[in-house]
Design an enzyme around this catalytic site. Structure first.
Site, PDB file in Angstrom:
ATOM      1  N   HIS A  78      10.262 -29.099  19.887  1.00 15.59           N
ATOM      2  CA  HIS A  78      11.042 -27.775  20.008  1.00 15.59           C
ATOM      3  C   HIS A  78      12.555 -27.895  19.294  1.00 15.59           C
ATOM      4  CE1 HIS A  78      13.303 -24.971  22.937  1.00 15.59           C
ATOM      5  NE2 HIS A  78      12.447 -24.266  22.340  1.00 15.59           N
TER       6      HIS A  78
ATOM      7  N   GLU B  97       9.015 -26.929  15.821  1.00 12.55           N
ATOM      8  CA  GLU B  97       9.197 -25.495  15.968  1.00 12.55           C
ATOM      9  C   GLU B  97      10.750 -25.469  15.525  1.00 12.55           C
ATOM     10  OE1 GLU B  97      10.982 -22.043  18.159  1.00 12.55           O
ATOM     11  OE2 GLU B  97      11.544 -24.335  18.564  1.00 12.55           O
TER      12      GLU B  97
ATOM     13  N   HIS C 219      19.475 -21.393  16.717  1.00 11.61           N
ATOM     14  CA  HIS C 219      18.729 -20.769  17.577  1.00 11.61           C
ATOM     15  C   HIS C 219      19.467 -19.427  17.882  1.00 11.61           C
ATOM     16  CE1 HIS C 219      17.923 -19.380  21.923  1.00 11.61           C
ATOM     17  NE2 HIS C 219      16.836 -19.859  21.485  1.00 11.61           N
TER      18      HIS C 219
END
Ligand code: G3P
Ligand code: MG
Length: 237
Positions: free
Chosen positions: A6, A33, A48
């Site tokens: 992640h 990801e 992000h």
């Protein structure tokens, strides 16, 4: 059960940086990801948040920054540890270059055209061009963006991030989209919802799962994959 790194191996290196993707690869991750935004001059970049306040000490929105000379200058590593001070904001293409083709790429679009007009086409063009032949799944909480991606490409694999959407709506949209997986948070991952997804033929991927206890519980519930900051949770590495 697949363990998807992640934001890269973000428990070990600053999230969404080449250092975190390289670390994930070194650790044997089979999938990674990451989150995609776009700069003022149209570069697809991996981060992000909508700005780099948290990870780069810069409050300006990425959509208002030029890539060259502005976004590419920002140190996105030091906040995590001074030894990562050399890390710079990566572009989508940089991430694909840093990760070998055997690794599955989970490309999360943070926003569609409402925030970044035309981003779906830019991403599809990239996937068909430079990234053709790579193993890719496109996901988003912005389901309109997923519909645009599907319209542009009937083959692309789609992960549907549930967010605040009601299950009944999700099932309808997921079948219209021919989505492959329901991606949901650990809190949302009840046995009932997981079973309902499975009965409809969808895979289930759960974020963010950082302990062996949660991993084992989800594995027992038949979850297909987890997003984790710790790729070492994958016993099959
Ligand atoms: O794609 C799974 C997960 O990354 C979604 O949440 O906020 O970490 O991007 P977030
Ligand atoms: Mg994400």
């Amino acid at each position: 059960m697949l363990v998807i790194a992640h934001r890269g191996a973000s428990g070990h290196a600053p999230e969404n940086t080449l250092a975190s993707f390289r670390r994930a690869v070194e650790m044997g991750a089979r999938a990674v990801e990451f989150d995609v935004h776009r700069t003022l001059d149209g570069e697809l970049v991996v981060a992000h948040d909508d700005d780099l306040r948290r990870c780069g000490g810069d409050r300006r929105a990425l959509r208002r920054l030029r890539w060259k000379g502005e976004a590419d200058r920002i140190d996105v590593g030091s906040w995590f540890d001074p030894k990562f001070s050399g890390e710079r904001l990566p572009r989508l293409a940089d991430v694909f270059d840093a990760v070998p083709p055997s690794v599955e790429m989970h490309v999360e679009l943070k926003h569609g055209s409402r925030v970044y007009p035309g981003i779906e086409r830019a991403v599809v063009d990239f996937l068909r061009g430079e990234a053709s032949g790579r193993r890719v799944i496109v996901s988003s909480f912005d389901h309109r963006a997923l519909f645009s991606v599907r319209e542009l490409d009937s083959n692309v694999r789609i992960g549907y991030l549930l967010g605040l959407t009601r299950a009944a709506t999700a099932w309808r949209e997921m079948s219209e989209l021919s989505a492959e997986s329901l991606n949901l948070s650990l809190r949302q991952a009840s046995a009932r919802l997981l079973r309902a997804a499975r009965e409809r033929g969808f895979k289930t991927l759960v974020y963010t799962v950082n302990t062996p206890m949660d991993r084992d519980r989800l594995a027992r519930s038949g979850v297909d994959g987890i997003f984790s900051n710790y790729p070492e949770l994958d016993l099959w590495r």
